[in-house]
Design an enzyme around this catalytic site. Structure first.
Site, PDB file in Angstrom:
ATOM      1  N   TYR A  29       0.801  -1.224   0.000  1.00  0.00           N
ATOM      2  CA  TYR A  29       0.000   0.000   0.000  1.00  0.00           C
ATOM      3  C   TYR A  29       0.834   1.275   0.000  1.00  0.00           C
ATOM      4  CZ  TYR A  29       0.989  -0.498   5.015  1.00  0.00           C
ATOM      5  OH  TYR A  29       1.620  -0.661   6.227  1.00  0.00           O
ATOM      6  N   CYS A  30       2.141   1.173  -0.149  1.00  0.00           N
ATOM      7  CA  CYS A  30       2.996   2.361  -0.056  1.00  0.00           C
ATOM      8  C   CYS A  30       2.647   3.377  -1.136  1.00  0.00           C
ATOM      9  CB  CYS A  30       4.466   1.972  -0.173  1.00  0.00           C
ATOM     10  SG  CYS A  30       5.584   3.388  -0.014  1.00  0.00           S
ATOM     11  N   ASP A 297       3.238  15.819   1.764  1.00  0.00           N
ATOM     12  CA  ASP A 297       3.764  14.473   1.558  1.00  0.00           C
ATOM     13  C   ASP A 297       2.815  13.622   0.717  1.00  0.00           C
ATOM     14  OD1 ASP A 297       5.618  12.333   2.031  1.00  0.00           O
ATOM     15  OD2 ASP A 297       4.212  11.521   3.492  1.00  0.00           O
ATOM     16  N   CYS A 347     -14.011  17.451  12.425  1.00  0.00           N
ATOM     17  CA  CYS A 347     -13.493  16.732  11.266  1.00  0.00           C
ATOM     18  C   CYS A 347     -12.813  17.635  10.254  1.00  0.00           C
ATOM     19  CB  CYS A 347     -14.646  15.977  10.601  1.00  0.00           C
ATOM     20  SG  CYS A 347     -14.237  15.161   9.048  1.00  0.00           S
TER      21      CYS A 347
END
Length: 411
Positions: A29-30, A297, A347
């Site tokens: 899943y990277c 990121d 949220c």
């Protein structure tokens, strides 16, 4: 709280990828491994000493506080030799000019040895270790290049960190497998003595691109190509509620779960400490090995490149109009359904990278995990209301985490 040198400025934060996307693991899943395809020079994707010095000098000089945090990330940052980080410390001391410098590093833990751990202990580094719970869950997706399991090596690394007295915390990815076993997952971390845990839900979509990428860009609409390893909204909501129930009854003040702390922070009206639950984002960029700076990121895509440190200053890029608009878009692009939600304050639409679904009215921009988060916030609301009253009655909201640590038996 550190003293402010420019009291009306906001902090500048950049995660450093000194080895780019280089990694010794091949986690299914990277989201970052494929970033190697953005740079043809794959065999030389390591930061030069010259660029390291330029970054450290400019990063320190760009800060508005007397305490500065460096974050080393990857890929796998331990693929750079220890001498690289010793050099970084020398440069930090050279340019610190009396400021306090802290360092944290995120690692998969498999390359840790006694020398690394001595270095971290002697220099006060905080180490984040990526581990996905018990072995059967961890090894399902976190494998070596050769397809071998990695759990035993990670646990050996944790043993060495503990042996040397290194402060560390866990980054645990919640996926389609471990998401169905929240208590087994949580008990594992308690059993290994991990008191600081970050849960990260994995949500990715697969779409092949001409440049070699296979994950969908963050601008793509729809969930038709959702990766099988992604956690479902229902799993995520049930996972959080189950762990919260045990934590709130037994572990408040003893185990610290980042999402629960951030939720409580929003409940009392102070900064949540994590960008995903903040009203706006854009304060945390990322710099690649060659000096390219991106908005976030999770947004290392060509359209989110801010520039290169050799051509623009960090201040120009991080305080510039492109990054300002990126940060404000988190709030301005919320769909009407979110704006009417009773838990918007808690949220804030969560991470923009997950906002690719349609609302009940067909409006684009709903977070894929919305049903899970809604269930979680509704479930914890009575407890958060109680804790907020307890905490704010004693001290200002800025000290809520300190109060929690001294009140382990609120319930």
């Amino acid at each position: 709280m550190s003293n402010t040198l420019a009291p009306f400025a906001r902090p500048l934060y950049i995660m450093l990828k000194a080895g780019g996307a280089l990694c010794n693991l091949r986690c299914d899943y990277c989201y970052y491994l494929e970033k190697q395809n953005l740079y043809p020079q794959k065999n030389v994707s390591i930061m030069s000493d010259e660029l390291l010095e330029k970054f450290i000098k400019e990063y320190i000089q760009s800060q508005t506080t007397s305490q500065i945090l460096f974050t080393w990330h990857g890929g796998e940052p331990l693929m750079r030799p220890l001498s690289f980080y010793r050099k970084a410390l020398e440069l930090q001391r050279k340019y610190a000019q009396g400021r306090i410098i802290d360092n944290c590093i995120q690692t998969n833990g498999t390359l840790l040895n006694d020398e690394w751990c001595r270095f971290f202990h002697e220099n006060g580094w905080l180490v984040g270790v990526s581990i996905d719970g018990p072995q059967k869950f961890h090894d399902a997706y976190r494998k070596t290049r050769g397809g071998n399991p990695s759990f035993s090596k990670v646990m050996n690394g944790i043993h060495l960190l503990n042996k040397r007295g290194v402060e560390w915390n866990a980054m645990a990815v919640v996926n389609n497998l471990n998401g169905d076993y929240p208590l087994e997952f949580y008990h594992f971390f308690k059993q290994i003595g991990c008191h600081y845990i970050q849960f990260a839900p994995v949500v990715e979509r697969i779409t092949h691109h001409s440049d070699g990428r296979y994950l969908a860009s963050v601008d793509k609409t729809g969930k038709e190509n959702l990766a099988a390893f992604s956690v479902s909204p229902l799993q995520w909501g049930n996972f959080l509620c189950a762990i919260f129930d045990e934590w709130v009854q037994n572990d408040v003040g003893k185990y610290f779960i980042q999402l629960f702390d951030a939720t409580l922070a929003n409940w009392v009206g102070t900064s949540p400490g994590i960008c995903t639950l903040a009203p706006i984002c854009g304060h945390a960029g990322v710099m690649e090995f060659n000096g390219d700076v991106y908005s976030c990121d999770h947004f290392v895509f060509p359209q989110y490149k801010l520039g290169n440190i050799r051509e623009k200053t960090l201040v120009e890029m991080m305080y510039g109009e492109q990054q300002r608009q990126f940060g404000l878009a988190k709030r301005s692009r919320l769909p009407h359904q979110c704006k009417e939600c009773p838990y918007l304050f808690a949220c804030n639409g969560e991470c923009p990278k997950n906002r690719f679904c349609l609302t009940s009215d067909g409006e684009y921009g709903l977070n894929y995990l919305c049903p899970g988060f809604y269930k979680y916030f509704a479930h914890v609301a009575p407890y958060m209301d109680f804790m907020a009253r307890e905490l704010t009655a004693q001290r200002p909201p800025a000290n809520i985490m300190e109060i929690l640590r001294t009140k382990p038996s609120i319930f």
